[in-house]
Design a protein around this motif. Sequence first.
Motif: not given
Length: 363
Positions: A172-182
């Motif tokens: 997964f690109d990091y936009t997916y990981l970032d949005i989950l963190s947010a």
Amino acid sequence: MEVNRCLEIGIYEVWGMKYTNVSVHNYTVFDDHDFDFCDGINVLFGKNGTGKTYLMKLMYSAGIAAKGRISFADKLVKTMLPINGQISRLVSKGKGNSSTTLELTACENNNTPVKLSLAFNKKTKKWNGEMKGEEKWEASFRENNMTFIPAKEVLSNNYNLSAAVERGNVKFDYTYLDILSAAKVDVSKGRNEKEKSLMLRKIERIIGGKVVYDAEQDQFFLKIGNAKQEFNLVSEVIRKLALLWTLVKNGVLEDGSVFFWDEPEANINPSAIPLIAEIWLILQRHNVQIYIATHDYFLTKYLEVSRKKDDCIRYHSLYIDDKKNRLRAGGKIYPARAQSYYGDIYCIVQKRSRGFMEWVKLQ
């Protein structure tokens, strides 16, 4: 009328990052393009493959790099995911194209333009691009929130996703990981509580409840009354709106932030589009700069007819010039160009309808 709101919104003095211009040379599908943006809503409109998402990931990566925890080039690689992490893969594939230059301009609290640039070529190793302006960029925008909602729904895929990506088990690109963190962390500063409550109530009426995060299970649930519903058991439109509810509630989309949403219309019932557009308009009135990548002409028209006099909306039409087979960018979305996207389907329907009527006449 476009109003610059970098300095003051309502009774709050707000320092917010605002992109004003992005210049790209030989970047993915782009050759030479300059984009000028407004403070409010910027709509990137065009077919798939015209670079809408590439442009937004470029801007998002630069914004995240301002935090100082990761370089611009490294973040761009993690969001674009070229093979083997090679930034050189992002150089345009056209004949004679061997190098890429990117320059982003944003305004800071005193409206002084701040620039960040990145250059690389086909021989650049990994993400070792040449960057300029990092120190000033970080000093100016370190405190700003940057949020990117990717096209695919993500709340139902949260469980251990970060660990699986780090181990290389999934990609997964990091936009997916970032949005989950947010979505997991409440950073609200208490601003605009009245407007926030209004937006939350509007979304709750559609999703039927509120969103809760269970840290022990590392999962999100839709809470309806006293019951909790797993997100993989609700429709995708509910999941997408639930994510928006969570971001609003957590204060991620507060004054001075920048918000990107890739294909918000994907798997969304058209009846939900007016609510999403209304929330965008409310957010931009409270100093949130918004970027939307879409090929939904009706979404853009709904925004246009719903805007108020001082709402700031700018359109960027991306399309392929059939004569020269080159990507073009314009400031208007022409109905004829939008209709061409659906023209083939329309012709088929018309032909089959005429064929059916001829058959009826013969009966």
